[in-house]
Design an enzyme around this catalytic site. Structure first.
Site, short mmCIF file in Angstrom:
data_model
loop_
_atom_site.label_atom_id
_atom_site.label_comp_id
_atom_site.label_asym_id
_atom_site.label_seq_id
_atom_site.Cartn_x
_atom_site.Cartn_y
_atom_site.Cartn_z
N PHE A 133 75.21 71.10 21.77
CA PHE A 133 75.02 72.40 21.98
C PHE A 133 75.99 73.32 22.20
O PHE A 133 77.07 73.21 22.90
CB PHE A 133 73.87 72.48 23.27
CG PHE A 133 73.26 73.93 23.33
CD1 PHE A 133 72.29 74.03 22.38
CD2 PHE A 133 73.53 74.89 24.22
CE1 PHE A 133 71.23 75.08 22.18
CE2 PHE A 133 72.88 75.93 24.13
CZ PHE A 133 71.84 76.31 23.42
N ASP A 202 75.52 66.35 30.03
CA ASP A 202 74.58 67.47 30.17
C ASP A 202 73.19 66.56 29.82
O ASP A 202 72.84 66.17 28.86
CB ASP A 202 74.77 68.27 28.86
CG ASP A 202 73.83 69.77 28.91
OD1 ASP A 202 72.78 69.39 29.75
OD2 ASP A 202 74.31 70.66 28.27
N TYR A 227 64.19 74.64 32.38
CA TYR A 227 63.20 75.09 31.97
C TYR A 227 62.42 74.47 30.66
O TYR A 227 61.74 74.86 29.94
CB TYR A 227 63.57 76.83 31.34
CG TYR A 227 64.79 76.81 30.77
CD1 TYR A 227 65.02 76.29 29.27
CD2 TYR A 227 65.99 77.49 31.21
CE1 TYR A 227 66.29 76.46 28.86
CE2 TYR A 227 67.32 77.44 30.76
CZ TYR A 227 67.27 77.23 29.44
OH TYR A 227 68.59 77.06 28.70
N LYS A 228 63.45 73.21 30.47
CA LYS A 228 62.65 72.44 29.38
C LYS A 228 61.69 71.38 29.91
O LYS A 228 60.50 71.69 30.08
CB LYS A 228 63.88 71.81 28.69
CG LYS A 228 64.95 72.69 28.06
CD LYS A 228 66.06 71.95 27.47
CE LYS A 228 67.03 72.71 27.09
NZ LYS A 228 66.90 73.79 25.97
N ARG A 390 62.48 71.52 14.54
CA ARG A 390 62.41 70.60 15.68
C ARG A 390 61.10 70.55 16.33
O ARG A 390 60.48 71.46 16.57
CB ARG A 390 63.40 71.41 16.52
CG ARG A 390 64.40 70.36 17.41
CD ARG A 390 65.40 71.04 18.03
NE ARG A 390 65.00 72.34 18.93
CZ ARG A 390 65.52 72.89 20.10
NH1 ARG A 390 66.47 71.89 20.54
NH2 ARG A 390 65.39 73.80 20.76
#
Ligand SMILES: Cc1ncc(COP(=O)(O)O)c(C=O)c1O
Length: 431
Positions: A133, A202, A227-228, A390
């Site tokens: 990322f 991560d 938040y995922k 995705r």
């Protein structure tokens, strides 16, 4: 071929089905983007309202003590710890993933520096994955500028053999945000340690999505998003874990007062708190932490049903079904699955590419799907990576029938050429 009726039967037999009732899911929406922003838990609005009206509105500043606001980073941290194989008081919630990454890369660099004093050659390389990322890569790049080190980006398969005596740190996202490919955390960590390399993981796409055991993997440092899959809400604070062996070794660079051993002594000199608490920096974001706690509780609610192991089994079944249905129903459309087909190498998402002559086709297909109520997202490619569509599968609230219906919508978008409409070809700021 799996039919819609088969999927309804799978849902009827699903031991985790009741967990869906924990969420506010908008009617008519099939949400396959929980890998980017988790769904709102039903408990969150009332809990945040309570914090606002009773704890803040009525009790005001007393709530730091009476409502336990001051302990929220540790309290919510201890709950997340249960999901990632960490122990009590080893993980705290604070800041963003990017900021936490900066803290741990800096601490990790000092540990490596200390270990290599007097030895040659110096370790001056951070190794990461080319398609990691971007924020991870930017933060590592900035650390390298500070330290006079180099960031070396490799394809996933080349990482293991690169770990040698000039590498200081290996920084990887456990589940790749683009492809959904999952690294072997324990294997790569062992390989890195054998070469004297420290490892930063991560867990943005892992926490609450796949079983993680930081201690079993003997990881050194970990960070992750709230938040995922943890359903903490937009911009929810992130988490940071440091192996207890390292936690007291060095100051982290953002030596704020909340990481002080005694913040309310108000002394001018910094004295780091013991353990992970020194990784805190400023005042905790109480409203966001309250929302995040509700989100984490939705994942912990799976514990009586088998916890992360059961969630993982359903996630594998959902992603496998999606990939198989894409093969079956979208054959000839130019769409193909790029996530690993082998379950052990795949996180909780499936990504597709579209082979077509139009340059922005993947973006437009995602927009056409969103207009039909099927929400996934688009991630742009570059010279080394294709554009991707995705789709994230959060087993807490995604049903087998959702997978089936989403693929049917996708089939229709492709066969009718709907995605070519001009309205689907205008880029918004957030993709
Ligand atoms: C792997 C990974 N790390 C970090 C982030 C974001 O970090 P931050 O919370 O600092 O914006 C994301 C966001 O999608 C991500 O996928």
């Amino acid at each position: 071929m799996t039919t819609r009726q088969d999927c309804l039967l799978l849902d009827a037999d699903d031991p985790l089905a009741a967990l869906r009732a924990q969420f506010e899911l908008p009617e008519g929406t099939i949400y396959l983007d929980g890998n980017s922003l988790g769904v709102l838990p039903r408990a969150t609005a009332a809990r945040v309202q309570q914090v606002i009206t009773a704890e803040w509105g009525r009790d005001l500043i007393k709530s730091w003590n009476t409502a336990g606001w001051i302990d929220l980073p540790q309290r919510v941290g201890n709950k997340i710890a249960r999901l990632v194989g960490a122990r009590d008081n080893e993980l705290v919630v604070a800041d963003s993933t990017s900021v936490n990454l900066f803290k741990v890369l800096s601490a990790a660099a000092k540990i490596v520096g200390q270990a290599s004093v007097g030895s040659a050659p110096q370790r001056r390389v951070i190794v990461s994955e080319r398609t990691n990322f971007p924020t991870d890569l930017y933060i590592a790049e900035s650390q390298c500028r500070e330290l006079g080190w180099e960031l070396e980006l490799l394809d996933a398969d080349a990482i293991g053999q690169r770990l040698n005596e000039d590498v200081a740190l290996l920084m990887l996202t456990h589940v790749n945000y683009r492809t959904g490919r999952m690294h072997d955390m324990a294997g790569l960590t062992a390989q890195a340690h054998a070469a004297g390399v420290r490892v930063v993981w991560d867990l943005a796409h892992s926490a609450g999505a796949v079983p993680v055991d930081l201690h079993a993997a003997q990881a050194d440092f970990a960070v992750g998003c709230g938040y995922k899959y943890l359903n903490g809400g937009p911009g929810a604070p992130a988490f940071v874990w440091v192996h207890p062996e390292h936690a007291d070794s060095f100051w982290q660079p953002l030596a704020g007062w909340m990481g002080h051993a005694a913040p309310f002594e108000f002394t001018p000199g910094y004295r780091p708190a013991p353990g992970i608490a020194r990784y805190l920096c400023g005042t905790p974001a109480v409203l966001s932490l309250a929302a995040l706690e509700c989100g984490v509780d939705t994942v912990l609610a799976a514990e009586p049903f088998g916890g992360m192991v059961a969630l993982r089994a359903k996630s594998i079944a959902l992603t496998e079904l999606f990939a198989d249905l894409i093969d079956e129903r979208c054959a000839g459309s130019g769409l193909s699955v790029v996530s690993p087909r082998e379950a052990a190498q795949r996180g909780s998402q499936v990504c597709l590419t579209h082979a077509g002559s139009e340059p922005d086709s993947a973006y437009a297909i995602v927009q056409a799907l969103i207009a039909r109520g099927v929400i996934g997202d688009f991630r742009a490619g570059d010279a080394n990576a294709d554009d991707i569509l995705r789709f994230g599968f959060t087993p807490l609230y995604t049903r087998f029938v959702d997978v089936c219906d989403a693929v049917e919508h996708l089939r229709q978008v492709m066969t009718g050429g709907e995605w070519r409409e001009a309205r689907f070809n205008q880029r918004a700021a957030v993709t």
